[in-house]
Design an enzyme around this catalytic site. Structure first.
Site, short mmCIF file in Angstrom:
data_model
loop_
_atom_site.label_atom_id
_atom_site.label_comp_id
_atom_site.label_asym_id
_atom_site.label_seq_id
_atom_site.Cartn_x
_atom_site.Cartn_y
_atom_site.Cartn_z
N SER A 120 1.00 -1.17 0.01
CA SER A 120 -0.02 0.00 0.07
C SER A 120 1.00 1.20 0.00
O SER A 120 0.91 1.90 0.84
CB SER A 120 -1.10 0.06 1.37
OG SER A 120 -0.57 0.38 2.28
N HIS A 172 -3.34 -5.71 2.74
CA HIS A 172 -2.59 -6.68 3.15
C HIS A 172 -3.26 -8.14 3.40
O HIS A 172 -2.74 -8.92 4.19
CB HIS A 172 -1.97 -6.45 4.63
CG HIS A 172 -1.09 -5.22 4.40
ND1 HIS A 172 -0.41 -4.27 5.61
CD2 HIS A 172 -0.54 -4.60 3.40
CE1 HIS A 172 0.21 -3.75 4.99
NE2 HIS A 172 0.18 -3.52 3.82
N GLU A 188 -4.38 -2.10 9.23
CA GLU A 188 -3.80 -2.58 10.50
C GLU A 188 -4.34 -2.30 11.73
O GLU A 188 -4.27 -0.99 12.31
CB GLU A 188 -2.30 -2.20 10.38
CG GLU A 188 -1.47 -2.76 9.24
CD GLU A 188 -0.19 -1.87 8.86
OE1 GLU A 188 0.35 -1.40 9.95
OE2 GLU A 188 0.10 -1.58 7.66
N GLU A 238 1.47 -8.95 7.20
CA GLU A 238 2.51 -8.89 8.36
C GLU A 238 2.13 -9.63 9.35
O GLU A 238 2.68 -9.30 10.45
CB GLU A 238 2.19 -7.33 8.55
CG GLU A 238 2.57 -6.26 7.31
CD GLU A 238 2.42 -4.77 7.55
OE1 GLU A 238 1.88 -4.59 8.77
OE2 GLU A 238 2.87 -4.09 7.15
N ASP A 258 -3.36 1.50 11.90
CA ASP A 258 -3.09 2.30 10.56
C ASP A 258 -4.51 2.12 9.59
O ASP A 258 -4.53 0.91 9.10
CB ASP A 258 -1.75 1.63 9.92
CG ASP A 258 -1.37 2.16 8.63
OD1 ASP A 258 -2.04 3.23 8.34
OD2 ASP A 258 -0.37 1.65 7.96
N GLU A 307 -2.41 5.94 12.50
CA GLU A 307 -1.86 6.26 11.39
C GLU A 307 -2.59 6.28 10.25
O GLU A 307 -3.57 5.64 9.82
CB GLU A 307 -0.65 5.12 11.16
CG GLU A 307 0.35 5.12 10.15
CD GLU A 307 1.03 3.87 9.86
OE1 GLU A 307 1.46 3.43 11.01
OE2 GLU A 307 1.33 3.51 8.80
N ASP A 332 2.05 8.24 7.33
CA ASP A 332 2.80 7.44 6.67
C ASP A 332 2.87 7.88 5.05
O ASP A 332 3.56 8.49 4.57
CB ASP A 332 2.33 6.11 6.76
CG ASP A 332 3.04 4.89 5.93
OD1 ASP A 332 4.09 5.37 5.04
OD2 ASP A 332 2.52 3.76 5.71
N LYS A 378 10.31 5.10 6.53
CA LYS A 378 10.40 3.88 5.92
C LYS A 378 11.75 4.60 4.67
O LYS A 378 11.17 5.09 3.81
CB LYS A 378 9.22 3.32 4.70
CG LYS A 378 8.00 2.83 5.79
CD LYS A 378 6.91 2.62 4.88
CE LYS A 378 5.85 2.04 5.74
NZ LYS A 378 4.46 2.09 5.06
N HIS A 390 8.68 -1.39 9.01
CA HIS A 390 9.01 -2.31 8.10
C HIS A 390 8.04 -2.20 6.84
O HIS A 390 7.39 -1.03 6.85
CB HIS A 390 8.79 -3.64 8.68
CG HIS A 390 7.16 -3.82 8.90
ND1 HIS A 390 6.62 -4.90 9.36
CD2 HIS A 390 6.23 -2.96 9.02
CE1 HIS A 390 5.33 -4.79 9.90
NE2 HIS A 390 5.10 -3.64 9.71
N LYS A 436 8.03 0.02 14.13
CA LYS A 436 6.70 -0.95 13.67
C LYS A 436 7.25 -2.10 12.67
O LYS A 436 7.74 -2.00 11.74
CB LYS A 436 5.75 0.09 12.95
CG LYS A 436 4.58 -0.89 12.29
CD LYS A 436 3.47 0.46 11.96
CE LYS A 436 2.97 -0.06 10.57
NZ LYS A 436 2.06 0.89 10.15
P1 PGA Z 1 3.09 -1.11 2.73
O1 PGA Z 1 2.25 -0.28 3.73
O2 PGA Z 1 2.29 -2.36 2.36
O3 PGA Z 1 3.24 -0.28 1.65
O4 PGA Z 1 4.58 -1.59 3.25
C1 PGA Z 1 2.34 -0.46 5.16
C2 PGA Z 1 1.73 0.60 5.59
O5 PGA Z 1 1.03 1.23 5.36
O6 PGA Z 1 2.40 1.04 6.93
ZN ZN Z 2 1.07 2.87 6.85
#
Ligand code: PGA
Ligand code: ZN
Length: 420
Positions: free
Chosen positions: A44, A149, A159, A201, A237, A282, A308, A333, A361, A384
């Site tokens: 995402s 996810h 999340e 995750e 999140d 988040e 984020d 990140k 992560h 995280k």
């Molecule tokens: P990602 O996002 O799938 O791009 O790693 C995780 C997140 O939104 O924190």
């Molecule tokens: Zn996020």
């Protein structure tokens, strides 16, 4: 003078991440020493992140390391992080790492830092932190996963997170999270709820509404807090850009059966903060909603309002956020922006404005621990990195080792604390 770490070779290959998708790994060597770093990959991703791979994908990224990166980096001193990272920008020549890919920039940049730390026999966290005492970042972990996810029946929110705010060691913190993860499964099964498996995750995938899920997690946290004495708190999140329909200007919750206007989304978030005493929230709004973020933050009390996709570890985006007062926490990140130096600049900017920085992560990960070294080294109060699964636990185990090492060096200042 620190011992120089002259780079003798850089090689790349295509490997698999924890989702089974391909990513890039690099080896960087200096006579007799070799380090290996693979890039994690997001699902995402924010629209303002750098491009992860060149057009042509991972194979093209590998080819560009051979053709462009390896010859230029050979002979450079890996200990000159700034120079290495500037060189990566120069080789790429674009704003968004379109030519070599942000994931290649990430892997090479972090590998250079690790190589210098290996040659000089100083752990990476120590090298990054300098002579200051370090605090162990609090692990924020995914206990229920949905949205982008997971597949099929799942929560709308990406999340559901927990964080042990009063833990006294890295091990105690990690165990409080694993207990909560296990307690959630026990409670869900006891209630006869459908548990579909695990998301990318490691969080459980459940066929429940937002509130049903939060009720379950809150119960689990209470049980674990009572039995361990560690205060385990809840966070989310929302990854609201994935719910946002730009054309219709509504947030669409398929499982909950709701379509919320911008104002309704804000009220919904405030009601969740209030009802579940959320310590962390988040991306509650979409990635360009700086002003709405600011309004929410002002009403959210001490809850951490974290950007984020909003901030993408990017100093210019942080400046926007500071102008409006959009957030008080930031996800970090490194591969959203490319190099360790870019990421360090963003962290320092955010920290100097009082933001809680959360080293993070990605949903597609690899089994290595350098994320924890960077989190502690850059004084991020939170990390995280998930709760279970080899690619998540590798970061938690590294935190435990860092704590032991820092203690031995008399450089430990205990666990980090967050406002709660
Ligand atoms: P990602 O996002 O799938 O791009 O790693 C995780 C997140 O939104 O924190
Ligand atoms: Zn996020």
């Amino acid at each position: 003078m620190p011992v120089p770490a002259k780079i003798s070779g850089v090689r790349a290959r295509r490997i698999l991440d924890s989702r089974g998708e391909s990513t890039v790994e690099v080896d960087v060597a200096s006579k007799g020493v070799m380090v290996r770093v693979a890039a994690p990959s997001g699902k995402s991703r924010g629209k303002w992140e750098v491009q992860p791979f060149p057009d042509g994908g991972v194979d093209e990224a590998v080819e560009r390391v051979r053709e462009l990166v390896a010859p230029e980096l050979s002979g450079m001193n890996a200990d000159r992080q700034q120079q290495i990272d500037e060189k990566l920008h120069e080789i790429d020549g674009t704003e968004r790492f379109i030519r070599i890919g942000g994931n290649t920039a990430y892997a090479v940049s972090v590998a250079a830092a690790l190589l210098a730390s290996m040659v000089q026999k100083i752990p990476l966290y120590r090298k990054l932190a300098g002579s200051t005492k370090v605090r162990i970042s609090l692990p924020l972990g995914n206990v229920v996963g949905g949205g982008a996810h997971a597949k099929g029946k799942r929560t709308d929110i990406q999340e559901f997170l927990v964080v042990p705010t009063s833990s006294s060691s890295a091990l105690q913190a990690a165990e409080a999270n694993t207990r909560t993860h296990a307690e959630i499964a026990r409670l869900a099964i006891e209630k006869g709820s459908a548990m579909i498996g695990k998301g990318d995750e490691g969080g459980w995938v459940v066929d429940m509404t937002t509130e049903q899920t939060l009720d379950l997690i809150t119960n689990a946290c209470q049980t674990v807090s009572l039995t361990t004495g560690v205060d385990v708190r809840v966070g989310l999140d929302v990854a609201a850009s994935s719910l946002w329909d730009e054309r219709e200007r509504v947030y669409i919750y398929k499982r909950d059966g709701k379509r919320l206007s911008e104002g309704e989304q804000m009220d919904f978030m405030l009601s969740l903060i209030d009802r579940y005493k959320l310590v962390y929230l988040e991306d509650p709004l979409h990635e360009d909603a700086f002003e709405a973020f600011a309004e929410l933050r002002k009403k959210a009390g001490s809850t951490l309002i974290c950007g984020d996709d909003l901030l993408v570890t990017n100093t210019a985006r942080i400046n926007q956020s500071l102008k409006y007062g959009s957030a008080n926490a930031m996800i970090v990140k490194t591969n959203q922006v490319g190099t360790l130096s870019d990421s360090r600049r963003a962290v320092e900017k955010a920290q100097s404005a009082g933001y809680v920085t959360v080293m993070s992560h990605r949903s597609g990960e690899v089994c290595s621990g350098e994320l924890a070294q960077i989190a502690v080294g850059l004084s991020c109060p939170m990390i995280k990195c998930g709760v279970v699964g080899g690619e998540r636990v590798s970061k938690l185990n590294e935190l435990i080792r860092i704590e032991e090492d820092a203690e031995k060096r008399k450089a430990l200042a205990g666990m980090a604390r967050i406002p709660s």
